[in-house]
Design a protein around this motif. Structure first.
Motif, short mmCIF file in Angstrom:
data_model
loop_
_atom_site.label_atom_id
_atom_site.label_comp_id
_atom_site.label_asym_id
_atom_site.label_seq_id
_atom_site.Cartn_x
_atom_site.Cartn_y
_atom_site.Cartn_z
N MET A 255 0.81 -1.21 0.00
CA MET A 255 0.00 0.00 0.00
C MET A 255 0.85 1.27 0.00
SD MET A 255 -3.05 -0.99 -0.16
CE MET A 255 -3.82 0.59 0.10
N ARG A 256 2.16 1.14 0.28
CA ARG A 256 3.04 2.30 0.36
C ARG A 256 2.40 3.37 1.23
NH1 ARG A 256 7.14 2.59 -3.34
NH2 ARG A 256 7.02 4.84 -3.45
N LYS A 257 2.14 3.01 2.47
CA LYS A 257 1.47 3.92 3.38
C LYS A 257 2.39 5.07 3.78
CE LYS A 257 -1.62 0.39 5.21
NZ LYS A 257 -2.14 -0.32 6.38
N LEU A 289 6.46 15.81 -5.95
CA LEU A 289 7.14 14.67 -5.35
C LEU A 289 6.99 13.48 -6.30
CD1 LEU A 289 8.68 14.34 -2.68
CD2 LEU A 289 6.64 13.27 -1.72
N THR A 290 8.10 12.88 -6.69
CA THR A 290 8.04 11.76 -7.63
C THR A 290 7.27 10.59 -7.00
OG1 THR A 290 10.16 10.91 -6.82
CG2 THR A 290 10.22 12.38 -8.73
N GLU A 291 6.69 9.76 -7.87
CA GLU A 291 5.87 8.61 -7.46
C GLU A 291 4.63 9.04 -6.70
OE1 GLU A 291 8.14 5.61 -5.46
OE2 GLU A 291 9.90 5.95 -6.72
N ASP A 292 4.20 10.28 -6.92
CA ASP A 292 3.00 10.82 -6.27
C ASP A 292 2.04 11.29 -7.37
OD1 ASP A 292 1.16 11.83 -4.58
OD2 ASP A 292 2.49 13.21 -3.53
N VAL A 318 5.13 11.73 2.50
CA VAL A 318 6.18 10.86 1.96
C VAL A 318 5.80 9.40 2.22
CG1 VAL A 318 8.63 10.26 2.05
CG2 VAL A 318 7.92 12.64 2.35
N ARG A 319 5.96 8.58 1.18
CA ARG A 319 5.65 7.15 1.31
C ARG A 319 6.90 6.28 1.26
NH1 ARG A 319 0.12 6.56 0.75
NH2 ARG A 319 -0.93 8.40 -0.07
N THR A 323 13.28 6.11 -2.29
CA THR A 323 13.18 6.19 -3.75
C THR A 323 12.57 7.50 -4.23
OG1 THR A 323 11.01 5.10 -3.69
CG2 THR A 323 12.94 3.69 -3.92
N GLN A 324 11.83 8.20 -3.39
CA GLN A 324 11.17 9.43 -3.83
C GLN A 324 12.14 10.60 -3.85
OE1 GLN A 324 7.54 9.06 -1.15
NE2 GLN A 324 6.57 9.78 -3.04
N ALA A 325 11.80 11.61 -4.66
CA ALA A 325 12.65 12.80 -4.78
C ALA A 325 11.75 14.00 -5.06
CB ALA A 325 13.67 12.62 -5.90
#
Length: 538
Positions: A255-257, A289-292, A318-319, A323-325
């Motif tokens: 779920m990448r909570k 935010l990447t992956e968002d 942030v999840r 890996t996020q940036a």
């Protein structure tokens, strides 16, 4: 003498009764009638109504029920894979059963229980049809009609009190209607985190049980007792709404909570490169935010300024800090036409120390390709301050929380009001006369929000979220949602076309807290739009 005669008579009666039962048992089993007639085979049109009613349970579900689809491809696949599935299933069954048997046998003073042979046979199960339920939630629900008349070879040896006995299961038949639910659906392979298996009705189980070489199920009364016992036990555990839960993925990873909050303060830019031939630039920033999936956030526009100062603050949930940036893009605002991109850069969150503010100065690059020679040109610099604050243990979302549960409104929300969240998921059968580049336009209390444009698509998917902070619940308000098609060509002829609209009464959203429905679009032939609405309070 009378006492002795009584004892001998009682023993004789007991011995004779035992011998009679054993002889009758074997006579019942081994002397079956042999004058069995061949069945009368006739076309269905020649059968009477009583015969057709008896044949009805044997007809596949896809014939009797239009909601079920044929799955011949699945049966063919299982037939080809069955030799390998047989070995894999039996190996897994041995592995699971071994610790359970070891735990249970001491209670019954049994020395050992072992599988001497374990095979599901050469006949695979067949599926008579499949039905898929569409709920609009992040789940996939399937109902299967399964029949299995197998020839397994399951031989179990039991040792107790110095004696050894073997029990063999033969001629197994299982008819069941399982419901398989895969949820929640997640963007990571295999795309679901759990499987839930339920039975929609009591299963039919029939089998032979050989004990010491004879069929124990032939004993009068035992067959029906065992069959009903198995049905009741299985139903108590797995009859819907009860289910067998099989975890597939770690819920946290699936779920990448949220694990923390990123606070960003955009301070200033230094020595930006001019874009206009006359005068300076009109810079502003887009931050994401990447992956968002949330839309980018924008700073104010600073007109005629190559060294702008903003001092604006933004927050992101942030999840995955590994890996996020933070992606920052600099644009030059234009009154007419497309805004020019001046450059960009990316700041990885893994470079931040938790709970410690960090002022970062980064060069503005043309793109993130390290081999591009144009990145060597000076385009200016950006100065930003970042703080990553991970959640404490008591603030972390629980693993067993409902993924559809309503979140609380953020801090600063009015106590008497809340946040109206609009999630635009997808549309179906939206078609324009001149072009098909759908975009959703949302109007609420004078504010307008738009999704991205999906080019050349009659069934677009957006999954975009919009929020409106309100001072009071919108009990008497309506939300206007319109699907439009934007022309991809620069021209004055048919630049925009309406594909349909819907007005949603928000009173139900306030009372139910959450609604997820597909709405039929007005002024559209078959178009439908799936929208999820949430009312979050503090």
């Amino acid at each position: 003498m009378g006492i002795l005669s009584s004892i001998l008579g009682f023993c004789g009666f007991g011995f004779g009764t035992s011998i009679g039962l054993v002889i009758g048992y074997y006579l019942f089993i081994y002397f079956q009638p042999t004058d069995v007639k061949d069945p009368d085979i006739r076309p269905l049109v020649e059968q009477d109504s009583n015969t057709l009613q008896r044949l009805l349970p044997e007809i596949p579900m896809w014939v009797k029920n239009p909601d079920y689809d044929r799955v011949d491809w699945l049966n063919k696949f299982i037939q080809l894979m069955w030799p390998y599935l047989d070995k894999a299933i039996c190996k897994t069954a041995r592995t699971i059963a071994k610790p359970i048997i070891a735990e249970q046998i001491p209670k019954y003073k049994i020395d050992s229980v072992e599988f001497e042979a374990l095979s599901l046979g050469s006949l695979p199960p067949t599926f008579q049809g499949i039905k898929v339920h569409i709920t609009g939630e992040k789940e996939l629900i399937m109902e299967l009609s399964m029949k299995w008349a197998g020839n397994p070879n399951i031989l179990v040896a039991v040792k107790a009190f110095g004696l050894r006995a073997t029990v063999q299961v033969v001629d197994l038949q299982v008819f069941a209607s399982p419901r398989i639910t895969m949820k929640p659906l997640v963007p990571a392979f295999p795309c679901f985190s759990k499987i839930f298996v339920s039975l929609m009705e009591k299963p039919h189980v029939d089998f032979g049980l050989k004990l010491l070489g004879a069929d124990a199920m032939a004993i009068p009364g035992l067959y029906r007792f065992v069959q009903e016992l198995i049905k009741d036990q299985v139903a108590n555990m797995y009859l819907w709404p009860k289910a067998l839960e099989v975890p597939i993925m770690d819920p946290t990873m699936a779920m990448r909570k949220p694990v923390g909050v990123l606070h960003v303060k955009v301070i200033k830019a230094i020595k930006l490169r001019k874009k206009d031939l006359l005068g300076a630039a009109d810079p502003y920033l887009k931050l994401k935010l990447t992956e968002d999936k949330l839309p980018s956030k924008k700073t104010a526009v600073k007109h005629n300024n190559l060294n702008p100062e903003w001092n604006q603050e933004f927050n992101w949930v942030v999840r995955d800090p590994g890996t996020q940036a933070l992606e920052v893009i600099v644009y030059d605002w234009e009154k007419i036409g497309k805004h020019d991109k001046m450059g960009m850069n990316v700041i990885p969150l893994k470079d931040l120390t938790p709970d410690e503010p960090k002022v970062v100065t980064v060069d503005i690059l043309k793109n993130m390709d390290q081999n591009d020679a144009q990145n060597e040109k000076l385009r200016g610099q950006l100065v930003v301050e970042l703080i990553y604050k991970p959640f404490k243990e008591d603030e972390m979302p629980k693993d067993d929380e409902d993924p559809n549960a309503i979140q609380k409104a953020p801090e600063g929300t009015p106590a008497s009001g809340g946040v109206l969240v609009v999630l635009v998921h997808e549309a179906e059968d939206v078609e324009g006369k001149h072009h098909n580049n759908p975009q959703v336009r949302i109007l609420f209390r004078g504010e307008e929000r738009r999704t991205k444009v999906v080019k050349k698509n009659r069934d677009p998917r957006w999954d975009e979220e919009f929020q409106f902070m309100l001072e009071e619940p919108p009990k008497s308000d309506r939300l206007h949602v319109e699907v439009v098609s934007i022309s991809s060509r620069m021209g004055l002829l048919h630049p925009k076309e309406t594909l349909g609209y819907v007005d949603i009464n928000l009173a139900d959203v306030v009372s139910n807290r959450r609604i997820n429905e597909k709405y039929h679009l007005i002024d559209s032939k078959n178009g439908r739009l799936q929208i999820e609405l949430q009312w979050r309070t503090s």
